[in-house]
Scaffold this motif. Structure first.
Motif, PDB file in Angstrom:
ATOM      1  N   LYS A   1      17.826  49.124  31.296  1.00  0.00           N
ATOM      2  CA  LYS A   1      17.694  50.210  30.910  1.00  0.00           C
ATOM      3  C   LYS A   1      16.411  50.818  30.633  1.00  0.00           C
ATOM      4  N   TRP A   2      16.312  51.942  31.614  1.00  0.00           N
ATOM      5  CA  TRP A   2      15.259  53.085  31.634  1.00  0.00           C
ATOM      6  C   TRP A   2      15.013  54.033  30.864  1.00  0.00           C
ATOM      7  N   LYS A   3      14.408  54.243  29.860  1.00  0.00           N
ATOM      8  CA  LYS A   3      13.453  55.680  29.181  1.00  0.00           C
ATOM      9  C   LYS A   3      12.579  56.528  29.862  1.00  0.00           C
ATOM     10  N   LYS A   4      13.020  57.979  30.328  1.00  0.00           N
ATOM     11  CA  LYS A   4      11.783  58.903  30.588  1.00  0.00           C
ATOM     12  C   LYS A   4      10.887  58.506  30.862  1.00  0.00           C
ATOM     13  N   ASP A   5       9.288  57.887  31.407  1.00  0.00           N
ATOM     14  CA  ASP A   5       7.750  58.091  31.405  1.00  0.00           C
ATOM     15  C   ASP A   5       8.027  56.724  30.797  1.00  0.00           C
ATOM     16  N   ALA A   6       9.167  55.587  31.078  1.00  0.00           N
ATOM     17  CA  ALA A   6       8.719  54.066  30.737  1.00  0.00           C
ATOM     18  C   ALA A   6       7.791  53.529  31.861  1.00  0.00           C
ATOM     19  N   LYS A   7       7.097  53.084  31.145  1.00  0.00           N
ATOM     20  CA  LYS A   7       6.352  51.796  32.085  1.00  0.00           C
ATOM     21  C   LYS A   7       7.257  50.140  32.279  1.00  0.00           C
ATOM     22  N   GLU A   8       8.225  49.990  31.385  1.00  0.00           N
ATOM     23  CA  GLU A   8       8.563  48.639  30.980  1.00  0.00           C
ATOM     24  C   GLU A   8      10.191  49.368  30.748  1.00  0.00           C
ATOM     25  N   GLY A   9      11.299  48.929  31.435  1.00  0.00           N
ATOM     26  CA  GLY A   9      13.194  48.520  31.453  1.00  0.00           C
ATOM     27  C   GLY A   9      13.116  48.183  29.902  1.00  0.00           C
ATOM     28  N   ILE A  10      13.900  47.695  29.633  1.00  0.00           N
ATOM     29  CA  ILE A  10      14.856  47.334  28.794  1.00  0.00           C
ATOM     30  C   ILE A  10      16.396  46.259  28.978  1.00  0.00           C
ATOM     31  N   LEU A  11      16.034  45.283  29.437  1.00  0.00           N
ATOM     32  CA  LEU A  11      16.956  44.465  29.901  1.00  0.00           C
ATOM     33  C   LEU A  11      18.169  44.626  29.069  1.00  0.00           C
ATOM     34  N   VAL A  12      19.595  44.834  28.989  1.00  0.00           N
ATOM     35  CA  VAL A  12      20.364  45.396  28.251  1.00  0.00           C
ATOM     36  C   VAL A  12      21.486  44.425  28.691  1.00  0.00           C
ATOM     37  N   ALA A  13      21.786  43.645  29.643  1.00  0.00           N
ATOM     38  CA  ALA A  13      22.616  42.550  30.086  1.00  0.00           C
ATOM     39  C   ALA A  13      22.519  42.397  31.747  1.00  0.00           C
ATOM     40  N   GLY A  14      23.364  40.876  31.682  1.00  0.00           N
ATOM     41  CA  GLY A  14      22.983  39.768  32.137  1.00  0.00           C
ATOM     42  C   GLY A  14      21.417  38.918  32.255  1.00  0.00           C
ATOM     43  N   GLY A  15      21.350  37.864  32.938  1.00  0.00           N
ATOM     44  CA  GLY A  15      20.293  37.597  32.992  1.00  0.00           C
ATOM     45  C   GLY A  15      20.417  35.888  32.100  1.00  0.00           C
ATOM     46  N   GLN A  16      21.896  35.905  31.642  1.00  0.00           N
ATOM     47  CA  GLN A  16      22.183  35.107  30.866  1.00  0.00           C
ATOM     48  C   GLN A  16      23.210  33.914  31.399  1.00  0.00           C
ATOM     49  N   GLY A  17      23.237  33.982  32.941  1.00  0.00           N
ATOM     50  CA  GLY A  17      24.804  32.910  33.116  1.00  0.00           C
ATOM     51  C   GLY A  17      25.881  34.661  32.673  1.00  0.00           C
TER      52      GLY A  17
ATOM     53  N   GLN B   1      23.334  56.512  25.528  1.00  0.00           N
ATOM     54  CA  GLN B   1      21.741  56.372  25.008  1.00  0.00           C
ATOM     55  C   GLN B   1      20.612  56.344  23.772  1.00  0.00           C
ATOM     56  N   GLY B   2      21.403  55.940  22.772  1.00  0.00           N
ATOM     57  CA  GLY B   2      21.776  55.411  21.654  1.00  0.00           C
ATOM     58  C   GLY B   2      20.843  54.198  21.537  1.00  0.00           C
ATOM     59  N   ASP B   3      21.492  53.358  22.313  1.00  0.00           N
ATOM     60  CA  ASP B   3      21.898  52.150  22.310  1.00  0.00           C
ATOM     61  C   ASP B   3      21.009  51.045  22.370  1.00  0.00           C
ATOM     62  N   LYS B   4      20.065  50.422  21.490  1.00  0.00           N
ATOM     63  CA  LYS B   4      19.223  49.600  22.026  1.00  0.00           C
ATOM     64  C   LYS B   4      19.688  48.426  23.104  1.00  0.00           C
ATOM     65  N   LYS B   5      19.937  47.679  22.898  1.00  0.00           N
ATOM     66  CA  LYS B   5      20.391  46.211  24.017  1.00  0.00           C
ATOM     67  C   LYS B   5      22.031  46.058  24.157  1.00  0.00           C
ATOM     68  N   GLN B   6      22.598  46.060  23.482  1.00  0.00           N
ATOM     69  CA  GLN B   6      24.266  46.022  23.337  1.00  0.00           C
ATOM     70  C   GLN B   6      25.209  46.936  24.083  1.00  0.00           C
TER      71      GLN B   6
END
Length: 73
Positions: A2-18, A55-60
């Motif tokens: 998940k990327w916010k406008k003008d963000a330098k880094e994304g947030i992993l919201v799903a995947g990467g855990q098998g 939009q308001g969700d953090k990671k889940q």
């Protein structure tokens, strides 16, 4: 991710855990859709569900339909 406008880094919201059916896992994501409010929907085919990230969700994400296994219809 998940990327916010003008963000330098994304947030992993799903995947990467098998594979699995936790709210942070996708098992065979097949398609996605973003509505006009920026809500992301993902068809999680092998978990038999559709997930949603607003939009308001953090990671889940949230299961909005399915998630109870394979059905007849």
């Amino acid at each position: 991710m998940k990327w916010k406008k003008d963000a330098k880094e994304g947030i992993l919201v799903a995947g990467g855990q098998g594979t699995g059916s936790a709210l942070t896992q996708l098992n065979g994501p097949y398609g996605l859709f973003v509505d006009t409010l920026g809500t992301l929907y993902v068809a999680d085919s092998f978990n038999h569900r559709v997930m949603r990230w607003t939009q308001g969700d953090k990671k889940q994400g949230t299961v909005i339909v399915g998630g109870n296994g394979e059905g007849e219809e």
